[in-house]
Design a protein around this motif. Structure first.
Motif, PDB file in Angstrom:
ATOM      1  N   ASP A   1      46.805  44.448  30.893  1.00  0.00           N
ATOM      2  CA  ASP A   1      46.388  45.326  29.574  1.00  0.00           C
ATOM      3  C   ASP A   1      45.081  45.432  28.891  1.00  0.00           C
ATOM      4  N   ALA A   2      44.911  45.022  28.231  1.00  0.00           N
ATOM      5  CA  ALA A   2      43.350  44.373  28.073  1.00  0.00           C
ATOM      6  C   ALA A   2      42.171  44.933  28.894  1.00  0.00           C
ATOM      7  N   LEU A   3      42.340  44.063  30.089  1.00  0.00           N
ATOM      8  CA  LEU A   3      41.483  44.728  31.537  1.00  0.00           C
ATOM      9  C   LEU A   3      41.880  46.231  31.349  1.00  0.00           C
ATOM     10  N   ARG A   4      42.597  46.620  31.522  1.00  0.00           N
ATOM     11  CA  ARG A   4      43.244  48.637  31.878  1.00  0.00           C
ATOM     12  C   ARG A   4      42.651  48.844  30.455  1.00  0.00           C
ATOM     13  N   THR A   5      42.509  48.205  29.576  1.00  0.00           N
ATOM     14  CA  THR A   5      41.341  49.358  28.361  1.00  0.00           C
ATOM     15  C   THR A   5      40.055  48.711  29.117  1.00  0.00           C
ATOM     16  N   PHE A   6      39.311  47.510  29.190  1.00  0.00           N
ATOM     17  CA  PHE A   6      38.243  47.674  29.752  1.00  0.00           C
ATOM     18  C   PHE A   6      37.872  48.479  30.168  1.00  0.00           C
ATOM     19  N   LEU A   7      39.005  49.160  31.159  1.00  0.00           N
ATOM     20  CA  LEU A   7      37.764  50.120  32.452  1.00  0.00           C
ATOM     21  C   LEU A   7      37.579  51.454  32.019  1.00  0.00           C
TER      22      LEU A   7
ATOM     23  N   ASP B   1      42.257  29.684  40.125  1.00  0.00           N
ATOM     24  CA  ASP B   1      43.556  29.191  40.133  1.00  0.00           C
ATOM     25  C   ASP B   1      44.611  29.997  40.955  1.00  0.00           C
ATOM     26  N   ASP B   2      44.763  31.480  40.401  1.00  0.00           N
ATOM     27  CA  ASP B   2      45.188  32.615  40.743  1.00  0.00           C
ATOM     28  C   ASP B   2      44.466  33.968  40.921  1.00  0.00           C
ATOM     29  N   HIS B   3      44.553  34.558  41.934  1.00  0.00           N
ATOM     30  CA  HIS B   3      43.681  35.157  42.468  1.00  0.00           C
ATOM     31  C   HIS B   3      44.157  36.921  41.342  1.00  0.00           C
ATOM     32  N   LEU B   4      45.539  36.839  41.559  1.00  0.00           N
ATOM     33  CA  LEU B   4      46.274  38.489  41.095  1.00  0.00           C
ATOM     34  C   LEU B   4      46.491  38.076  39.675  1.00  0.00           C
ATOM     35  N   ALA B   5      45.870  37.967  38.986  1.00  0.00           N
ATOM     36  CA  ALA B   5      45.571  37.347  37.566  1.00  0.00           C
ATOM     37  C   ALA B   5      44.825  36.857  36.586  1.00  0.00           C
ATOM     38  N   VAL B   6      44.732  37.480  35.077  1.00  0.00           N
ATOM     39  CA  VAL B   6      43.745  37.486  34.407  1.00  0.00           C
ATOM     40  C   VAL B   6      44.229  36.233  33.204  1.00  0.00           C
ATOM     41  N   ASP B   7      43.055  35.128  32.661  1.00  0.00           N
ATOM     42  CA  ASP B   7      43.071  34.092  31.783  1.00  0.00           C
ATOM     43  C   ASP B   7      43.413  35.007  31.177  1.00  0.00           C
ATOM     44  N   GLU B   8      44.757  34.133  30.436  1.00  0.00           N
ATOM     45  CA  GLU B   8      45.391  34.385  29.271  1.00  0.00           C
ATOM     46  C   GLU B   8      44.795  34.299  28.534  1.00  0.00           C
TER      47      GLU B   8
ATOM     48  N   ASP C   1      39.134  37.171  19.260  1.00  0.00           N
ATOM     49  CA  ASP C   1      40.176  36.485  18.277  1.00  0.00           C
ATOM     50  C   ASP C   1      39.494  35.242  17.642  1.00  0.00           C
ATOM     51  N   GLY C   2      38.639  35.077  17.294  1.00  0.00           N
ATOM     52  CA  GLY C   2      38.157  33.564  17.031  1.00  0.00           C
ATOM     53  C   GLY C   2      38.225  32.443  17.979  1.00  0.00           C
TER      54      GLY C   2
ATOM     55  N   ALA D   1      38.885  41.893  25.308  1.00  0.00           N
ATOM     56  CA  ALA D   1      38.534  43.011  23.791  1.00  0.00           C
ATOM     57  C   ALA D   1      37.505  42.599  23.415  1.00  0.00           C
ATOM     58  N   GLY D   2      36.967  41.395  23.453  1.00  0.00           N
ATOM     59  CA  GLY D   2      35.296  41.010  22.598  1.00  0.00           C
ATOM     60  C   GLY D   2      34.115  42.611  23.290  1.00  0.00           C
ATOM     61  N   ALA D   3      34.381  42.028  24.527  1.00  0.00           N
ATOM     62  CA  ALA D   3      33.844  43.283  25.660  1.00  0.00           C
ATOM     63  C   ALA D   3      33.379  44.917  25.493  1.00  0.00           C
ATOM     64  N   THR D   4      35.323  44.970  25.587  1.00  0.00           N
ATOM     65  CA  THR D   4      35.134  45.608  25.118  1.00  0.00           C
ATOM     66  C   THR D   4      34.230  46.828  23.825  1.00  0.00           C
TER      67      THR D   4
END
Length: 532
Positions: free
Chosen positions: A91-97, A78-85, A35-36, A43-46
């Motif tokens: 959803d981006a993680l699920r796509t990567f997986l 800071d939070d074990h149950l979230a992705v850093d925005e 996303d620059g 998204a970049g890793a995917t």
């Protein structure tokens, strides 16, 4: 681009069942920015998963991607149950997986269970009421006296293990930085939260976890009744996680002796441990140009930890930690690999990157081959397959944390942003910078390090070079580590002198891969994979 990763419909639970097994560590923040904004993201890793698969990767290890101020590369969670925005969302993680699974690759994520950040909701609640159920999530003390054996992990940067919290009116324990308060593993509510966190990510679709600082989680924190029986703790954790996903993979990170680590792989508690013992012995062997330290370490490990439960590396993500060597051995290694004091850290480690430290180039290539040949499962960190460099002008542990070098464009193709704060200055102007060392330049060069990585991966799989079953051979040359498994013999010369080997390979012997090898003489830093 050819995808050489194992093509499977799903992981069957056999951690090291593929003879081409390879773990690839990937720091999202430094891998590819889609996303620059100057920071890598999901998204970049995917977008680059075809490249990752082309290396023969079977397991991707995602370094921390949780919300964090990133004062410790994301290990200050800071939070074990979230992705850093900044990296994306669930959803981006699920796509990567999903995309990784389609390419036959499984995904481990970092589970940081030893501590939180001081901004975590758990710690904020504990500060307000240290005597409450929330307060018992952490270790508190009325004073900051230090018990024998309770030492900080980063001497010279943070020399204390207790920090005063004025709102609580007490000190809290922190093995790492002061902004990383330690969790209290003796508290049953903490255990339940750990289960809840890991279960959440299993439901998202990950295949397993690299448990950060595994033994430190259960070790005492300098006060009575703060240690936990590690066997019972991890037996219980494994059982609970199998209720969610039967074939969950657990990898333990702990820089301890094989004898202490052995308990972690007993009864299937963990699939594997990250092997600092073999790593330290490898560095000593290269320092001396003699194979004996490696031979001794392999014998010791074989008595305690099965080869398929060992994850091998040459250089990890930060400093090269040599604390398992004796003081004299460590001094030898420092004099050989880090003669300038600026190259050292914490009195036990080397801040240099793999490729600069292992020069000449022939030794870089040999050590890469050796990593794949050692009994166990090899681990690469993103960029090591290219021979990326370091930047000693960067303070502390970050000297070898480089952004990925995709091409010779601005910022090495890592980002389209005007500024790239994570790209180190030496990546722009240094001899290992992205103008000369990058994926595009090496893709079509059969003599490149990248080509060697892909070739070794193909040879290992074709020859069935699995993690276990290797024996050390005596080939009449102290500088050569020779390992045999079934019909395969690997030879690696750790010295800068050519040696003639005492070998009877037979008429049908054929080198599937070799450099500086003529069938009898192994040149300086030469290596060979020979079918016999």
């Amino acid at each position: 681009m050819t995808n050489t990763a194992a093509q499977t419909d799903g992981w069957t639970g056999d951690w090291a069942g593929d003879p081409g097994e390879l773990v690839y560590g990937l720091d999202l923040s430094r891998f590819a920015d889609a996303d620059g904004d100057g920071l890598g993201d999901l998204a970049g890793a995917t977008e680059h998963l075809d490249y990752v698969a082309s290396l023969g990767v079977t397991w991707i290890w995602l370094l921390p991607f949780y919300p964090s101020a990133r004062r410790d590369n994301g290990y200050d969670v800071d939070d074990h149950l979230a992705v850093d925005e900044r990296f994306g969302d669930l959803d981006a993680l699920r796509t990567f997986l999903d995309r990784a699974h389609e390419r036959g690759m499984r995904v481990l994520i970092d589970a940081v269970l030893h501590h939180t950040s001081d901004r975590h909701a758990w710690f904020r609640a504990a500060v307000e009421a240290p005597d409450s159920a929330a307060g018992r999530f952490f270790i508190w003390s009325e004073d900051d006296s230090v018990e024998p054996g309770d030492h900080p992990m980063f001497p010279g940067e943070d020399d204390a293990v207790w920090a005063y919290e004025p709102r609580a009116g007490r000190y809290y324990h922190h093995q790492f930085y002061a902004f990383q308060p330690d969790l209290n593993a003796t508290d049953p509510d903490v255990f339940e939260e750990i289960v809840r966190v890991l279960s959440f990510w299993l439901d998202v679709g990950v295949d397993g976890f690299r448990i950060d600082a595994a033994l430190l989680i259960v070790q005492g924190k300098g006060r009575p009744d703060t240690d936990v029986d590690d066997g019972s703790f991890f037996d219980h954790l494994r059982a609970r996680l199998r209720e969610v996903k039967q074939d969950v993979a657990l990898i333990a990170e702990a820089d301890e002796s094989p004898e202490l680590m052995a308990a972690l792989v007993e009864r299937g508690r963990f699939e594997a441990v990250i092997d600092f013992t073999l790593n330290n012995s490898l560095i000593l062997a290269l320092t001396r140009g003699r194979a004996q330290p490696l031979v001794d370490a392999l014998r010791r490990l074989d008595d305690t930890i099965p080869p398929d439960a060992r994850l091998n590396f040459v250089h990890n993500a930060d400093e090269l930690d040599l604390q398992q060597l004796s003081d004299e051995e460590r001094k030898e290694a420092f004099e050989h690999f880090a003669p300038d004091p600026s190259m050292l850290i914490y009195g036990r480690g080397i801040r240099r990157g793999w490729a600069p430290m292992m020069q000449p180039h022939e030794r870089v290539r040999m050590t890469l081959s050796l990593l794949y040949a050692l009994p166990g499962v090899p681990l690469l960190l993103a960029g090591q397959e290219l021979g990326v460099g370091d930047d000693l002008s960067i303070e502390g542990r970050g000297a070898a944390r480089t952004t990925m070098q995709w091409d010779d464009s601005r910022w090495g193709g890592f980002t389209s942003a005007e500024e790239s704060p994570l790209t180190l200055p030496a990546q722009v102007d240094g001899p290992y910078g992205f103008r000369d060392v990058n994926v595009r330049a090496q893709e079509d060069d059969p003599g490149s390090l990248l080509a060697l990585v892909r070739t070794i991966s193909q040879v290992r799989r074709a020859k069935g070079a699995a993690a276990g079953g290797w024996t050390v051979e005596d080939v009449g040359a102290p500088s050569v580590l020779a390992l045999r498994r079934d019909g395969l013999l690997t030879l690696h010369n750790l010295s800068d002198q050519a040696v003639e080997l005492d070998l009877d390979l037979g008429d049908d012997a054929e080198a599937a891969l070799a450099e500086r090898w003529d069938g009898r003489t192994l040149g300086a830093y030469g290596f060979a994979w020979v079918s016999v």
